[in-house]
Design an enzyme around this catalytic site. Structure first.
Site, PDB file in Angstrom:
ATOM      1  N   LYS A 184       1.415  -1.176  -0.112  1.00 31.27           N
ATOM      2  CA  LYS A 184       0.126   0.479  -0.484  1.00 31.27           C
ATOM      3  C   LYS A 184       0.676   1.446   0.041  1.00 31.27           C
ATOM      4  O   LYS A 184       1.302   1.690   1.033  1.00 31.27           O
ATOM      5  CB  LYS A 184      -0.782  -0.129   1.209  1.00 31.27           C
ATOM      6  CG  LYS A 184      -2.611   0.693   1.425  1.00 31.27           C
ATOM      7  CD  LYS A 184      -1.736   2.358   0.861  1.00 31.27           C
ATOM      8  CE  LYS A 184      -2.034   3.521   2.016  1.00 31.27           C
ATOM      9  NZ  LYS A 184      -1.769   4.419   1.606  1.00 31.27           N
ATOM     10  N   GLU A 257       7.883   0.697  12.537  1.00 34.49           N
ATOM     11  CA  GLU A 257       8.935   1.342  12.214  1.00 34.49           C
ATOM     12  C   GLU A 257       8.638   2.962  11.806  1.00 34.49           C
ATOM     13  O   GLU A 257       7.521   3.168  11.348  1.00 34.49           O
ATOM     14  CB  GLU A 257       9.565   1.225  10.597  1.00 34.49           C
ATOM     15  CG  GLU A 257      10.283   0.016  10.791  1.00 34.49           C
ATOM     16  CD  GLU A 257      10.761  -0.304  11.164  1.00 34.49           C
ATOM     17  OE1 GLU A 257      12.220   0.171  11.976  1.00 34.49           O
ATOM     18  OE2 GLU A 257      11.500  -1.643  11.573  1.00 34.49           O
ATOM     19  N   CYS A 291      12.980   9.402   8.911  1.00 35.12           N
ATOM     20  CA  CYS A 291      12.818   9.371  10.688  1.00 35.12           C
ATOM     21  C   CYS A 291      14.052   9.375  11.538  1.00 35.12           C
ATOM     22  O   CYS A 291      14.245   9.459  12.365  1.00 35.12           O
ATOM     23  CB  CYS A 291      12.241   7.711  10.037  1.00 35.12           C
ATOM     24  SG  CYS A 291      13.179   6.855   9.492  1.00 35.12           S
ATOM     25  N   GLU A 389       8.505  15.752  17.003  1.00 40.40           N
ATOM     26  CA  GLU A 389       8.889  14.914  16.040  1.00 40.40           C
ATOM     27  C   GLU A 389       8.564  16.337  14.695  1.00 40.40           C
ATOM     28  O   GLU A 389       7.336  16.761  14.492  1.00 40.40           O
ATOM     29  CB  GLU A 389       8.761  14.129  15.774  1.00 40.40           C
ATOM     30  CG  GLU A 389       9.238  13.731  13.904  1.00 40.40           C
ATOM     31  CD  GLU A 389       9.494  12.103  13.528  1.00 40.40           C
ATOM     32  OE1 GLU A 389       7.522  11.776  13.405  1.00 40.40           O
ATOM     33  OE2 GLU A 389      10.155  11.589  13.135  1.00 40.40           O
TER      34      GLU A 389
HETATM   35  P1  NAD Z   1       1.508   8.462   8.266  1.00 40.49           P
HETATM   36  O1  NAD Z   1       1.031   7.585   9.762  1.00 40.49           O
HETATM   37  O2  NAD Z   1       0.487   9.386   8.522  1.00 40.49           O
HETATM   38  O3  NAD Z   1       1.472   7.160   7.248  1.00 40.49           O
HETATM   39  C1  NAD Z   1       2.204   6.118   6.554  1.00 40.49           C
HETATM   40  C2  NAD Z   1       1.332   4.898   5.876  1.00 40.49           C
HETATM   41  O4  NAD Z   1       0.278   4.782   6.609  1.00 40.49           O
HETATM   42  C3  NAD Z   1       0.573   6.067   4.282  1.00 40.49           C
HETATM   43  O5  NAD Z   1       0.695   4.899   2.757  1.00 40.49           O
HETATM   44  C4  NAD Z   1      -0.788   6.282   5.090  1.00 40.49           C
HETATM   45  O6  NAD Z   1      -1.609   5.836   3.709  1.00 40.49           O
HETATM   46  C5  NAD Z   1      -1.142   4.615   6.090  1.00 40.49           C
HETATM   47  N1  NAD Z   1      -1.620   5.088   6.761  1.00 40.49           N
HETATM   48  C6  NAD Z   1      -2.288   5.750   7.262  1.00 40.49           C
HETATM   49  N2  NAD Z   1      -3.887   5.430   8.348  1.00 40.49           N
HETATM   50  C7  NAD Z   1      -3.354   4.074   8.578  1.00 40.49           C
HETATM   51  C8  NAD Z   1      -4.467   3.105   9.048  1.00 40.49           C
HETATM   52  N3  NAD Z   1      -5.541   3.749  10.025  1.00 40.49           N
HETATM   53  N4  NAD Z   1      -4.352   1.771   8.552  1.00 40.49           N
HETATM   54  C9  NAD Z   1      -3.342   1.670   7.746  1.00 40.49           C
HETATM   55  N5  NAD Z   1      -2.527   2.604   6.881  1.00 40.49           N
HETATM   56  C10 NAD Z   1      -2.609   3.767   7.447  1.00 40.49           C
HETATM   57  O7  NAD Z   1       2.578   8.569   8.319  1.00 40.49           O
HETATM   58  P2  NAD Z   1       3.173   9.637   7.725  1.00 40.49           P
HETATM   59  O8  NAD Z   1       3.068  10.742   8.415  1.00 40.49           O
HETATM   60  O9  NAD Z   1       3.408  10.173   6.320  1.00 40.49           O
HETATM   61  O10 NAD Z   1       4.711   9.617   7.389  1.00 40.49           O
HETATM   62  C11 NAD Z   1       5.946   9.986   8.301  1.00 40.49           C
HETATM   63  C12 NAD Z   1       6.587   9.605   9.823  1.00 40.49           C
HETATM   64  O11 NAD Z   1       7.166   8.000   9.792  1.00 40.49           O
HETATM   65  C13 NAD Z   1       7.124   9.740  10.598  1.00 40.49           C
HETATM   66  O12 NAD Z   1       6.722  10.324  11.949  1.00 40.49           O
HETATM   67  C14 NAD Z   1       8.413   9.350  10.350  1.00 40.49           C
HETATM   68  O13 NAD Z   1       8.930   9.188  11.652  1.00 40.49           O
HETATM   69  C15 NAD Z   1       7.933   8.052  10.221  1.00 40.49           C
HETATM   70  N6  NAD Z   1       9.037   7.153   9.776  1.00 40.49           N
HETATM   71  C16 NAD Z   1       9.932   6.486   9.828  1.00 40.49           C
HETATM   72  C17 NAD Z   1      10.617   5.618   9.701  1.00 40.49           C
HETATM   73  C18 NAD Z   1      11.210   4.029   9.826  1.00 40.49           C
HETATM   74  O14 NAD Z   1      12.107   3.590   9.752  1.00 40.49           O
HETATM   75  N7  NAD Z   1      11.062   4.383  11.881  1.00 40.49           N
HETATM   76  C19 NAD Z   1      10.330   5.464   8.221  1.00 40.49           C
HETATM   77  C20 NAD Z   1       9.990   6.396   7.615  1.00 40.49           C
HETATM   78  C21 NAD Z   1       9.672   7.505   8.807  1.00 40.49           C
END
Ligand code: NAD
Length: 520
Positions: A184, A257, A291, A389
């Site tokens: 997804k 993650e 991240c 963050e």
């Molecule tokens: P997000 O959680 O808003 O979205 C991430 C993904 O989850 C997207 O594809 C989104 O469509 C999907 N999603 C949203 N709600 C969902 C649900 N209820 N069920 C299933 N999927 C759902 O994250 P974001 O804001 O797009 O990304 C930034 C965040 O990600 C930051 O907090 C960053 O630190 C973190 N991040 C972590 C890592 C890591 O490896 N630890 C890597 C990259 C980003």
């Protein structure tokens, strides 16, 4: 292979609209080359009769034949993908820049990271997945083998900031372990993922094994988690909790993650030139939308002022831009909404008394979503940037009086993803690293040393996540372990034909003997 899916409720044309908006704000000099690749891939986002259901069903049908292939055959596809990725590098660099906004050098770092994963698992999959002999309950008589089976269909839900690395990079070990995968993609960045899926097909991945669905997270992501056998999620801690609960309700495994507020410690004995340059990379790579980005720096008070002055000066001299070449040090942010969040964090800090030592404003004159690399001092606990963050090019610098204080502050808060320590005394650096609550600690590097070492595990402690990517665990999490125990010659006790009291004596005697023989 299906190139695009998506629930009808999350109409793909909405994502096409996002793509059109992005095209509109790109500089005219973006050129023909980018437009061509974008339209080729974007056409895959035309309305399709697909949805998550058919994608997972087809994945389930294709998976057994794939799992039956020898691991080395599956692994060879990853190595071919590696070569194709490098051969077609310019195309995916354009696409990553176009979708995320990142500078070309940061797009290249992402491509290099995916190539590293493909090479690692291409070479190591057979080793990780091989049957392992284990010690039996009764020495010589119990012959035990641990076998790995694929989970079946793995769902990968990824964010927008590293759309290639955090989708295909996680899909590769899942596929090589014998699974089918449904990704997804984030609604803002589906094209890079679709591009890579096409490349995997060219590398020889059989049809039906990899599907990419697009659409809103709570709709399409949730539907996917309802149908797969394991979920690998990367995104915010807030969404991670929702995904974790859903996976728990179905009793399927998941890795999460999540976010971070990563600290850097600069000891008084650090090489200042290297530490300043390291901080620039650690804080502003991909505009801080990483991240692993450092968002707080604890510097020994003896060098704090000099470090801050040099760091702020270096940040102020960074070249911002949106060019499809290597002229920019930092690109625009991903969206208007995200730009607003970054602005709000800085304004809140400024209003409450922080000093802006560099940056601190948007630069629409350069590109609509550009924001300057920003260095703050005088940040206090009442300010949003202190513990939340930002996920943008904003960092706070704090003076500290000792290693003890630096470690205590680095360990404050609820995250535990990544950290960085700068010192000429690497032994001391290693010792400090062990005391920091973070899944990865880099000594004399911002974050690249750990994430680039694909043989080693990456992931978060505390609210930064559950589970790990990379290394053995990054592949074995996509498998079910099965223990096959063959009992030979003499059955396990109680022995038939011998009284229970006599059996008890035999059991006690054999336990004492195994202890004496130091058997494990
Ligand atoms: P997000 O959680 O808003 O979205 C991430 C993904 O989850 C997207 O594809 C989104 O469509 C999907 N999603 C949203 N709600 C969902 C649900 N209820 N069920 C299933 N999927 C759902 O994250 P974001 O804001 O797009 O990304 C930034 C965040 O990600 C930051 O907090 C960053 O630190 C973190 N991040 C972590 C890592 C890591 O490896 N630890 C890597 C990259 C980003």
């Amino acid at each position: 292979m299906d190139r695009a899916g998506g629930l009808r409720t999350a109409h793909p044309l909405r994502h096409r609209a996002h793509a059109d908006r992005r095209a509109a704000r790109r500089p005219a000099c973006a050129g023909h080359r980018v437009t061509a690749v974008v339209s080729r891939i974007r056409d895959r986002l035309a309305p399709a009769p697909e949805d998550v259901g058919p994608a997972t069903r087809r994945a389930r049908e294709a998976q057994p034949a794939w799992a039956a292939r020898p691991v080395r055959q599956r692994a060879a596809i990853a190595l071919r993908f590696h070569d194709l990725l490098l051969e077609n590098e310019d195309e995916i660099l354009d696409l990553l820049q176009w979708e995320v906004g990142k500078a070309r050098i940061h797009a290249l770092q992402e491509v290099a990271a995916v190539a590293g994963v493909a090479r690692h698992y291409g070479r190591r999959a057979a080793h990780y997945l091989r049957d392992r002999r284990r010690r039996g309950a009764v020495p010589l008589l119990t012959h035990v083998t641990e076998v790995r089976h694929p989970k079946g269909v793995v769902g990968i839900v990824g964010p927008w900031n590293y759309p290639l690395f955090l989708s295909i990079g996680d899909a590769l070990p899942a596929l090589l372990a014998g699974n089918a995968v449904v990704i997804k993609a984030d609604e803002k960045t589906p094209l890079s993922v679709l591009w890579a899926a096409e490349l995997l097909a060219r590398a020889g991945l059989p049809p039906g094994l990899l599907h990419v669905v697009t659409g809103d997270g709570p709709v399409v992501g949730a539907a996917l988690i309802d149908q797969v056998d394991y979920v690998c999620f990367t995104g915010s801690t807030r969404t991670g909790r929702v995904v974790g609960k859903q996976a728990a309700g179905r009793l399927i495994g998941c890795s999460l993650e999540l976010g971070g507020k990563n600290p850097m410690i600069v000891r008084a004995d650090a090489d200042l030139d290297r530490a300043v340059e390291g901080a620039v990379q650690a804080c502003f790579s991909n505009g801080g939308q990483l991240c692993l980005s450092v968002e707080r720096i604890y510097v020994h008070e003896r060098i704090a002022e000099e470090f801050t002055r040099r760091f702020a000066d270096r940040a102020a001299r960074m070249r911002l831009g949106a060019h499809y070449d290597y002229t920019d040090d930092m690109g625009p942010l991903v969206s208007q909404r995200h730009l607003r969040t970054v602005e709000e964090h800085v304004e809140d800090a400024r209003r409450k008394g922080a000093t802006v030592r560099a940056g601190g404003r948007a630069r629409p004159d350069i590109s609509p979503l550009c924001y300057e690399p920003t260095v703050l001092t005088g940040v206090t606990a009442e300010m949003t940037v202190h513990a939340e963050e930002t996920f943008g090019p904003v960092v706070s610098v704090y003076p500290v009086s000792s290693d003890e204080q630096a470690v205590a502050l680095a360990n404050s808060g609820s995250y535990g993803l990544s950290a960085s320590v700068w010192t000429k005394d690497t032994e001391r650096g290693r010792a400090l690293a062990r005391r920091i609550i973070a899944g990865a600690v880099n000594v004399n590097d911002g974050f690249g040393a750990a994430i680039g070492s694909v043989d080693a595990l990456m992931g978060g402690m505390r609210e930064s996540g559950v589970g790990r990517r990379h290394g053995a665990e990054g592949m074995l999490k996509y498998t079910e372990a099965q223990t096959i125990a063959v009992q030979r010659l003499v059955p396990m006790p109680p022995q038939p034909g011998v009284g229970l009291a006599r059996n008890a004596t035999l059991i006690n005697a054999s336990l004492a003997m195994m202890r004496r023989l130091r058997l494990r």
